[in-house]
Write an enzyme that holds these catalytic residues in place. Structure first.
Site, PDB file in Angstrom:
ATOM      1  N   LYS A   1       2.198   2.509   6.135  1.00 43.71           N
ATOM      2  CA  LYS A   1       2.133   1.897   4.504  1.00 43.71           C
ATOM      3  C   LYS A   1       1.086   1.991   4.181  1.00 43.71           C
ATOM      4  O   LYS A   1       0.148   1.355   5.136  1.00 43.71           O
ATOM      5  CB  LYS A   1       3.111   0.502   4.300  1.00 43.71           C
ATOM      6  CG  LYS A   1       2.978   0.839   2.506  1.00 43.71           C
ATOM      7  CD  LYS A   1       4.336   1.047   2.360  1.00 43.71           C
ATOM      8  CE  LYS A   1       5.178   2.206   0.796  1.00 43.71           C
ATOM      9  NZ  LYS A   1       6.285   2.154   0.769  1.00 43.71           N
TER      10      LYS A   1
ATOM     11  N   ASP B   1       4.573   5.832  -3.717  1.00 43.32           N
ATOM     12  CA  ASP B   1       5.119   4.814  -3.789  1.00 43.32           C
ATOM     13  C   ASP B   1       4.590   3.620  -6.088  1.00 43.32           C
ATOM     14  O   ASP B   1       3.937   4.875  -6.545  1.00 43.32           O
ATOM     15  CB  ASP B   1       4.362   3.917  -3.124  1.00 43.32           C
ATOM     16  CG  ASP B   1       5.440   2.329  -2.806  1.00 43.32           C
ATOM     17  OD1 ASP B   1       6.837   2.220  -2.216  1.00 43.32           O
ATOM     18  OD2 ASP B   1       5.108   1.057  -3.638  1.00 43.32           O
TER      19      ASP B   1
HETATM   20  N1  GLU Z   1       7.476   4.352  -0.695  1.00 47.85           N
HETATM   21  C1  GLU Z   1       8.590   4.879  -0.416  1.00 47.85           C
HETATM   22  C2  GLU Z   1       9.597   4.323   0.292  1.00 47.85           C
HETATM   23  O1  GLU Z   1       9.147   2.886   0.117  1.00 47.85           O
HETATM   24  C3  GLU Z   1       8.519   6.501   0.023  1.00 47.85           C
HETATM   25  C4  GLU Z   1       7.985   7.073   1.070  1.00 47.85           C
HETATM   26  C5  GLU Z   1       7.507   8.076   1.526  1.00 47.85           C
HETATM   27  O2  GLU Z   1       8.171   9.532   1.114  1.00 47.85           O
HETATM   28  O3  GLU Z   1       7.015   8.336   2.550  1.00 47.85           O
HETATM   29  O4  GLU Z   1      10.900   4.768   1.445  1.00 47.85           O
END
Ligand code: GLU
Length: 446
Positions: free
Chosen positions: A127, A167
């Site tokens: 992340k 996100d």
């Molecule tokens: N931010 C999204 C999550 O919390 C998607 C992340 C992604 O697609 O890599 O899962």
């Protein structure tokens, strides 16, 4: 015995990561559900797997300097936490929001690791993000920020290394600017380096809708296990971004009436049911506040500063942000006869709220399972990029529906296996952890 060991591990992790309450909350929740697994699999403790999954593989912090439209120099912090790569390249979104700090990105990366495991698509967890606030910034400012951010991030990512996505605060516009800068710096058209791309240049049809749709698919299965359907139910949804908007769309399609959405300024109560076209116009096209929806929609009211949880509903979907549903919200939901809470956001319910919902017998769909549809569809986007194909919307959403069914069933059967029928939180944590842990064991002491 195992309980004591877990308590000691938790204490050490908290002491080693001071001042990171969201990270502590996320690991506490997972560790509290692992006892029955660790009693059966002592090798996880012998090989220190619990400690190892609590320590990110790598944490990158960097300065992002850019110029605003007035020519002033702005300084932000960029972060990327590469949490765990036992199952595949690091994968997870970028969050641009003033609240972003290392503890928040670590909690999200930790959650992402197990969420991605549940998808079964071979993705590790990561992340990132920045304390940059895109609100009120021009497109040109957002572009310059994204370019500056990518100028450092480029050296840490790649289609086989780490694949960021969106996100909170990072959508199609930002992914476009980030991709453009990555391409300029590397002189390579690496479609698979980012997901959530535009559908005309490597993005998957259905990725935008995927997290919201996926959460509602999960909810349908959860209700089906209880011999119920969504048809005729009343729903409240928090948030009005990507996740919330497409949760509303799917809920309405399946016959539910959604009577609330929200943003950080307050909630809209619309007893006749949210007008999806108006919601999209206000939030996606105009990027305006949710009060604008209430101003244009007769019969609806704007509740300034309020969360939507006091509005009576059968099912509630927190789709905004962490810790947006606390104990007093849980009490309101229970008092109003809510039968299910399904988490579209990451860690939206506090530990106290989850415990109250459990005691009251409210069905609970935990985030790492219920909102896995977004990243699962990112996995499908990576498959399409790798094979240089573009699937139809129905193909991708069809695969998403199958994946959500499988995730739900895995949580359910794992809860049964450990003698806790219906405890999907325990089922999700154990199923996700077990998969990561087995891969780590196989990879040796690394
Ligand atoms: N931010 C999204 C999550 O919390 C998607 C992340 C992604 O697609 O890599 O899962």
């Amino acid at each position: 015995m195992v309980d004591d060991l877990l308590g000691n591990i938790l204490e050490r992790v908290v002491a080693r990561n001071p001042g990171e309450p969201e990270f502590h909350q996320a690991i506490t929740e997972v560790l509290h559900t692992l006892q029955p697994l660790l009693e059966r699999r002592p090798e996880y403790l012998d090989q220190r797997i619990v400690e190892r999954v609590c320590e990110p593989d790598r944490q990158v912090l960097f300065r992002v300097v850019w110029q605003d439209d007035a020519g002033r120099v702005q300084v932000n912090r960029g972060l990327r936490v590469q949490f765990n790569s036992a199952l595949g390249p690091y994968k997870g979104g970028l969050r641009f929001h003033p609240s972003v700090n290392l503890g928040i990105i670590k909690f999200l990366g930790f959650e992402q690791t197990f969420k991605n495991a549940l998808t079964g698509l071979g993705m590790g967890g990561g992340k990132g993000g920045s304390d940059f606030d895109p609100k009120g910034r021009s497109d040109a400012e957002v572009m310059r920020f994204c370019q500056a951010f990518m100028t450092e991030l480029v050296r840490h990512i790649g289609p086989h290394t780490d694949v960021p996505a969106g996100d909170i605060g990072v959508g199609g516009r930002e992914i476009g600017y980030l991709f453009g800068q990555y391409k300029r710096l590397t002189n390579a058209y690496d479609s698979g380096v980012l997901t959530g791309k535009g559908v005309g240049w490597g993005g998957a049809l259905g990725r935008t809708e995927a997290t919201g749709f996926g959460a509602v698919f999960f909810l349908s299965h959860l209700l089906a296990s209880r011999k119920r359907t969504l048809d005729g139910l009343t729903a409240t949804v928090s948030g009005s971004g990507n996740v919330a908007t497409y949760a509303v769309a799917k809920l309405e399609e399946l016959g539910a009436r959604v009577v609330a959405v929200s943003d950080s300024s307050g909630s809209v109560h619309d007893p006749a049911g949210i007008d999806l076209a108006l919601l999209r116009q206000v939030k996606e096209v105009e990027r305006a506040r949710i009060s604008e929806y209430a101003a244009r929609r007769s019969g609806s009211t704007f509740l300034r500063g309020a969360r939507p949880w006091a509005i009576p509903c059968d099912v509630a979907l927190p789709c905004a942000t962490q810790n947006e549903l606390d104990e007093s919200d849980a009490r309101s939901l229970i008092a109003n006869g809510c039968i299910a809470v399904v988490e579209g956001a990451n860690m939206p319910s506090t530990a106290g709220a989850i415990e109250l919902l459990r005691q009251a017998g409210v069905a609970f769909g935990p985030a790492k399972a219920a909102n896995a549809g977004g990243v699962a569809t990112s996995g499908l986007e990576m498959q399409q990029n790798a094979s240089r194909q573009q699937w139809t919307f129905d193909q991708t959403v069809g695969r998403l529906a199958e994946i959500m069914q499988r995730i739900h069933d895995t949580c359910e059967t794992t809860a049964d296996e450990f003698g806790r029928p219906g405890d999907l939180l325990l089922g999700a944590n154990i199923a996700g952890f077990r998969q990561v842990a087995d891969a780590m064991l196989a990879h040796g002491v690394v």
